[in-house]
Design a protein around this motif. Structure first.
Motif, PDB file in Angstrom:
ATOM      1  N   GLY A   1       0.813  -1.212   0.000  1.00 26.60           N
ATOM      2  CA  GLY A   1       0.000   0.000   0.000  1.00 26.60           C
ATOM      3  C   GLY A   1       0.847   1.262   0.000  1.00 26.60           C
TER       4      GLY A   1
ATOM      5  N   ASP B   1       5.505  -5.474   2.630  1.00 28.94           N
ATOM      6  CA  ASP B   1       5.186  -6.461   3.664  1.00 28.94           C
ATOM      7  C   ASP B   1       6.312  -6.605   4.679  1.00 28.94           C
TER       8      ASP B   1
ATOM      9  N   CYS C   1      -5.367   4.217   9.446  1.00 25.74           N
ATOM     10  CA  CYS C   1      -5.072   3.440   8.246  1.00 25.74           C
ATOM     11  C   CYS C   1      -6.373   2.958   7.598  1.00 25.74           C
TER      12      CYS C   1
ATOM     13  N   ARG D   1      -8.202   0.336   4.680  1.00 25.23           N
ATOM     14  CA  ARG D   1      -8.001  -0.866   3.860  1.00 25.23           C
ATOM     15  C   ARG D   1      -8.892  -0.767   2.622  1.00 25.23           C
TER      16      ARG D   1
ATOM     17  N   SER E   1     -10.989  -1.914  -0.603  1.00 18.85           N
ATOM     18  CA  SER E   1     -11.844  -3.080  -0.881  1.00 18.85           C
ATOM     19  C   SER E   1     -11.821  -3.505  -2.350  1.00 18.85           C
TER      20      SER E   1
ATOM     21  N   VAL F   1     -13.420   1.385   0.507  1.00 23.72           N
ATOM     22  CA  VAL F   1     -12.738   1.039   1.756  1.00 23.72           C
ATOM     23  C   VAL F   1     -13.627   0.106   2.564  1.00 23.72           C
TER      24      VAL F   1
ATOM     25  N   GLY G   1     -12.334  -1.205   5.674  1.00 27.05           N
ATOM     26  CA  GLY G   1     -11.858  -1.215   7.061  1.00 27.05           C
ATOM     27  C   GLY G   1     -11.072   0.038   7.362  1.00 27.05           C
TER      28      GLY G   1
ATOM     29  N   ILE H   1      -0.714  -2.170  12.480  1.00 31.02           N
ATOM     30  CA  ILE H   1      -2.111  -1.791  12.236  1.00 31.02           C
ATOM     31  C   ILE H   1      -2.974  -2.512  13.264  1.00 31.02           C
TER      32      ILE H   1
ATOM     33  N   TRP I   1      -9.227  -4.104  12.368  1.00 30.17           N
ATOM     34  CA  TRP I   1     -10.041  -3.338  11.413  1.00 30.17           C
ATOM     35  C   TRP I   1     -11.419  -3.053  11.994  1.00 30.17           C
TER      36      TRP I   1
ATOM     37  N   GLY J   1      -7.258  -4.791  -1.027  1.00 28.16           N
ATOM     38  CA  GLY J   1      -6.418  -5.303   0.069  1.00 28.16           C
ATOM     39  C   GLY J   1      -5.273  -4.384   0.439  1.00 28.16           C
ATOM     40  N   ASP J   2      -4.967  -3.397  -0.407  1.00 25.64           N
ATOM     41  CA  ASP J   2      -3.908  -2.448  -0.063  1.00 25.64           C
ATOM     42  C   ASP J   2      -4.303  -1.621   1.154  1.00 25.64           C
ATOM     43  N   VAL J   3      -3.291  -1.117   1.847  1.00 26.96           N
ATOM     44  CA  VAL J   3      -3.558  -0.212   2.968  1.00 26.96           C
ATOM     45  C   VAL J   3      -3.074   1.186   2.610  1.00 26.96           C
TER      46      VAL J   3
END
Ligand code: OOG
Ligand code: MG
Length: 253
Positions: free
Chosen positions: A54, A80, A105, A107, A109, A125, A127, A161, A164, A218-220
């Motif tokens: 992300g 990661d 942060c 997340r 979708s 998003v 989360g 993090i 969520w 899935g990216d943050v």
């Protein structure tokens, strides 16, 4: 050629956990070149097997701009290898002079193809969480110009993090604090992040388009610190608390 050399210098400083002289002290370069150096240094990480997870926004609050003497939005890439698990350990020996700052942060979708408004971001998003970003400038004395810090992937070093939470809840004016050994050492509000953390996410989508980066499901996205950052020392238990969103933390070893 030059870009490759400068990217390697940054990457080596990360690997050795040893500071280097500001790149701008050796050579003059513009903002586009800074982002090209950042991209090239990230490529060296990908070549070692790290994966992009992300983006992070920086200098989205007055407190941060003032602390670092830099006045413009910046963005960097997260991998990661930077992730610390909730309640995990941060080994000081792997860093140069790390600092921690409390963040919010998001997340993502589904893939984001273009620039979104703050309103539109809500549909992408699933989360939102309390988080801590660990920044560790690769430059001596943690001193840099805007060009330097961008080339250095905006000091990105590690992040944790929290759990969520439902992203449909209001994010306006939430109190945010950074605690060391259970005591608040920095306090602020989510409004400090561009007046609204969703605006930071919108800015991330704009910059991703501008620089050809893709934001995937899935990216943050780290919205940027709401307060100044604090230096880390061995033995500290560090936590970010965000009103209604819970906490994220790690221990410094
Ligand atoms: C640059 C990174 C800024 C933020 O949240 O504002 C940043 C630095 O302060 O070294 O991550
Ligand atoms: Mg940050």
């Amino acid at each position: 050629m030059e870009i490759t050399k400068l990217a390697q210098a940054i990457d080596q400083a990360v690997l050795d956990a040893k500071p280097i002289q500001q790149l701008s002290a050796q050579t003059e370069f513009d903002l586009d070149t800074s982002y090209a150096i950042q991209a090239a240094s990230l490529q060296l990480r990908y070549d070692r097997g790290e994966k992009l997870i992300g983006l992070k926004m920086g200098f989205t609050s007055e407190a941060k701009m003032k602390q670092m003497g830099v006045h413009d939005l910046i963005w960097g890439r997260l991998t990661d290898a930077m992730l610390i698990e909730q309640g995990g350990e941060l080994p000081l020996s792997k860093f140069i002079h790390p600092r921690a700052e409390p963040e919010i942060c998001f997340r993502v979708s589904k893939a984001i193809e273009g620039e979104l408004t703050a309103e539109e971001c809500r549909n992408y998003v699933d989360g939102v969480a309390a988080a801590i970003e660990v920044i560790d400038s690769r430059y001596e004395q943690f001193k840099f110009s805007l060009e330097d810090v961008i080339a250095d992937n905006c000091s990105s070093a590690a992040l944790v993090i929290g759990d969520w939470q439902d992203p449909t809840q209001p994010l306006a004016d939430l109190s945010i604090s950074l605690e060391v050994n259970g005591e608040a050492v920095q306090t602020g509000s989510s409004d400090a992040i561009l007046g609204d953390p969703w605006k930071s996410m919108a800015a991330a989508t704009r910059l991703a388009v501008k620089y050809g980066e893709h934001i995937k499901a899935g990216d943050v996205i780290m919205a940027g610190a709401a307060t100044s950052a604090i230096f880390l020392e061995a033995g500290q238990s560090v936590a970010a608390q965000v009103q209604n969103l819970g906490a994220a933390g790690f221990n410094v070893s």
